[in-house]
Design a protein around this motif. Sequence first.
Motif, PDB file in Angstrom:
ATOM      1  N   UNK A 211       2.929 -19.558  -7.926  1.00  0.00           N
ATOM      2  CA  UNK A 211       3.037 -19.419  -9.479  1.00  0.00           C
ATOM      3  C   UNK A 211       2.304 -19.599 -10.191  1.00  0.00           C
ATOM      4  N   UNK A 212       1.948 -18.439 -11.119  1.00  0.00           N
ATOM      5  CA  UNK A 212       1.006 -19.157 -12.700  1.00  0.00           C
ATOM      6  C   UNK A 212       2.295 -19.205 -13.689  1.00  0.00           C
ATOM      7  N   UNK A 213       1.920 -19.684 -15.028  1.00  0.00           N
ATOM      8  CA  UNK A 213       2.928 -19.713 -16.002  1.00  0.00           C
ATOM      9  C   UNK A 213       1.815 -18.737 -17.373  1.00  0.00           C
ATOM     10  N   UNK A 214       1.996 -17.770 -17.443  1.00  0.00           N
ATOM     11  CA  UNK A 214       1.329 -17.404 -18.593  1.00  0.00           C
ATOM     12  C   UNK A 214       2.100 -17.420 -20.142  1.00  0.00           C
ATOM     13  N   UNK A 215       1.547 -17.589 -20.710  1.00  0.00           N
ATOM     14  CA  UNK A 215       1.720 -18.143 -22.110  1.00  0.00           C
ATOM     15  C   UNK A 215       1.007 -16.724 -23.061  1.00  0.00           C
ATOM     16  N   UNK A 216       0.644 -15.431 -22.891  1.00  0.00           N
ATOM     17  CA  UNK A 216      -0.103 -14.768 -23.330  1.00  0.00           C
ATOM     18  C   UNK A 216       1.535 -14.108 -23.690  1.00  0.00           C
ATOM     19  N   UNK A 217       0.778 -12.790 -24.596  1.00  0.00           N
ATOM     20  CA  UNK A 217       1.717 -12.055 -24.768  1.00  0.00           C
ATOM     21  C   UNK A 217       2.148 -10.757 -23.752  1.00  0.00           C
ATOM     22  N   UNK A 218       3.671 -10.605 -23.256  1.00  0.00           N
ATOM     23  CA  UNK A 218       3.913 -10.075 -21.817  1.00  0.00           C
ATOM     24  C   UNK A 218       5.196  -8.739 -22.719  1.00  0.00           C
ATOM     25  N   UNK A 219       5.076  -6.913 -21.794  1.00  0.00           N
ATOM     26  CA  UNK A 219       6.407  -7.316 -22.712  1.00  0.00           C
ATOM     27  C   UNK A 219       7.247  -5.965 -21.886  1.00  0.00           C
ATOM     28  N   UNK A 220       7.761  -6.271 -20.772  1.00  0.00           N
ATOM     29  CA  UNK A 220       8.443  -4.361 -20.306  1.00  0.00           C
ATOM     30  C   UNK A 220       8.891  -3.889 -21.075  1.00  0.00           C
ATOM     31  N   UNK A 221       8.115  -2.687 -20.920  1.00  0.00           N
ATOM     32  CA  UNK A 221       8.455  -1.411 -21.936  1.00  0.00           C
ATOM     33  C   UNK A 221       9.423  -0.892 -21.531  1.00  0.00           C
ATOM     34  N   UNK A 222      11.005  -0.985 -21.552  1.00  0.00           N
ATOM     35  CA  UNK A 222      11.766  -0.695 -20.453  1.00  0.00           C
ATOM     36  C   UNK A 222      12.319   0.220 -22.051  1.00  0.00           C
TER      37      UNK A 222
END
Length: 354
Positions: A211-222
């Motif tokens: 795994x890689x843990x990201x700290x940037x912005x992520x959105x599930x645009x649901x």
Amino acid sequence: MKALVLSGGSGTRLRPITHTSAKQLVPVGNKPVLFYGLEAIAEAGITEVGIVVGETAAEIERAVGDGSRFGLRVTYLRQEAPLGLAHGVLIAREFLGEDDFLLFLGDNFIVGGVSGVVSGFRADPCDARLLLTQVPDPSRFGVAELGPDGRIIGIEEKPRRPRSDLALVGVYLFGPAVHRAVRAIAPSARGELEISDAIQWLLDEGLDVRSTTITGYWKDTGDVDDMLEANRTVLEGLEHKVEGDVDADTEIIGRVRIAAGAIVKGSRIVGPAIIGADARIVGSYVGPFTSIADGVRLEDSEIEYSIVLDGSSIQGVRPIEASLVGRAVEVTPAARTRAAHRLVLGDYSRVRIS
């Protein structure tokens, strides 16, 4: 390496917008959210892309075409019903062959793209690499449990009692072993082949899952709130550019982009905000974090922190905020209704009515 983009979902959380439009094509910053993912795939150096489509296939195919505008070669794979992410992998078996691949959910939005994680996977392959991110409400997502050494030891889909706050981001990297996993698992209680169950199968078989843990912005645009938040993030990086016709009575403050063909008269626009081609803004206020699409008419109205899609008209309504307005919508004031006060007052009363 290939990419598989899943765009077959029905978008129930975005209804009624998705009754007539694919959720992956709802725009943020006046560009369909799917396009951000395709651009990120191309930037990562992947050119062969399969797009899994469902009941909105025709609309997605019209928008994306053969993929050449993104530098991609696109193959469309029909999914008869939204039967889960792992089912999307299952039906793409012939397209994917024995190649490693990037699995990307078409309604996900990631700032910074995926080039880094793709390069890392190419340099040091494994059976699966997952992107994780900390979320305040992990019960909404697939959740990863890490052991003391930081390696994944378990995956659970939408758990009632999450064992961590690390959610699966809608980006996965797989080797060919995942094809055995998606054939081995059974549908979940909601009748879908869950990608989390396929990953758990890989773990149970002792395969190499990282795994890689990201700290940037992520959105599930649901849903609408997530769409508006993604739109806000895109507009924060907007560059000021005015190509349309703006009269001397209009005040423009901050980073505002006005496309060629747009007409703005006697209005106030406070950025970051974007106005699409052939839009007409008259006697109105457009506030921060607002995307006005092509051909929209806005007259004598106020709007901010909202998205308005192509060809809609808003006249004489103020204020509007935190809203998602679909295509070819007409918004006007309701007819005035008679208002009256009913009073029962004792002798010598004093009443003040505003």
